[in-house]
Motif scaffolding. Structure first.
Motif, short mmCIF file in Angstrom:
data_model
loop_
_atom_site.label_atom_id
_atom_site.label_comp_id
_atom_site.label_asym_id
_atom_site.label_seq_id
_atom_site.Cartn_x
_atom_site.Cartn_y
_atom_site.Cartn_z
N HIS A 1 -5.01 -6.98 -4.62
CA HIS A 1 -4.72 -6.14 -3.45
C HIS A 1 -4.97 -6.91 -2.15
O HIS A 1 -4.13 -6.90 -1.25
CB HIS A 1 -5.62 -4.90 -3.50
N ILE B 1 0.88 -1.17 0.00
CA ILE B 1 0.00 0.00 0.00
C ILE B 1 0.91 1.21 0.00
O ILE B 1 1.71 1.39 0.92
CB ILE B 1 -0.94 0.03 1.22
N TYR C 1 -7.50 0.86 -2.50
CA TYR C 1 -6.57 0.15 -3.38
C TYR C 1 -6.43 0.71 -4.80
O TYR C 1 -5.50 0.33 -5.52
CB TYR C 1 -6.97 -1.33 -3.50
#
Length: 224
Positions: free
Chosen positions: A206, A49, A195
């Motif tokens: 993700h 992330i 995401y």
């Protein structure tokens, strides 16, 4: 630290003696619900992330839920409750505007906390439950990823404890285990803001990466 109305009055009793309380301190004075501080730097979850996603997700979306909730609870019966109490009581009352903001505020507090400390291994009775209910960690991750793909539009995928059994729930919008009497173990946000900058439309990619690289499974063990 949240200071509620009773604590404020107790701490200020001497100063208030013989005076009239300000209109701001009423039967339904709003409690200052405070967003939990991010437990690591914004770049700590990269590359799974990105820092940009964390900055927008935590600094804009998560912060926004708290801001709106604090406005909505002013002069209501929710004003002096904890965040968790607001979630459960607004759910029971079907008070959707309050529930949406409170549940999202609470969900995100939980979401960021579960990444603190990185992908440590599961331990103890939780590890045994994973093996019993999913055949091991690979089976658990597969179930979570598959369930995330069934959430239409916005929502969350949750690993929960239901009595002594583990289960995976896909819940729409602000859905939270608190509202359905389950114990949250892991929660993955599948709203696009979680995401899309990093994975575009590849939601399941993700979710899989988060499970493999970020979730602290020792934290999950503690929740169990």
């Amino acid at each position: 630290m949240i200071v509620n109305r009773r604590q404020l009055i107790a701490a200020s009793g001497a100063a208030l003696a013989g005076t009239v309380l300000s209109p701001a301190i009423s039967a339904f004075a709003a409690t200052a619900l405070v967003q939990t501080k991010l437990p690591y730097d914004e770049n700590a979850l990269s590359p799974t992330i990105s820092a940009r996603t964390v900055g927008l997700h935590y600094g804009k979306h998560h912060a926004g839920y708290f801001k709106k909730l604090n406005t909505l609870v002013q002069n209501t019966a929710y004003a002096d409750l904890s965040l968790e109490e607001i979630v459960t009581k607004s759910s029971a009352a079907k008070d959707q505007p309050i529930f949406n903001q409170a549940a999202q505020a609470w969900n995100h507090d939980f979401y960021w906390a579960q990444f603190n400390g990185g992908p440590a291994a599961p331990t103890g009775s939780f590890k045994e439950a994973v093996e019993r209910d999913f055949g091991g960690m690979d089976g658990l991750k597969k179930k979570v990823v598959e369930t995330s793909d069934t959430v239409f539009g916005t929502g969350w995928v949750w690993l929960v404890k239901d009595n002594e059994k583990l289960d995976v729930l896909g819940l729409p919008d602000a859905g939270t285990p608190l509202a359905v009497g389950k114990v949250p173990i892991i929660g993955i946000d599948v709203w696009e803001h979680a995401y899309y900058l990093d994975y575009e439309n590849r939601r399941t990619e993700h979710v899989g990466a988060v499970l493999d690289n970020l979730v602290n499974w020792r934290y999950a063990s503690e929740q169990f």
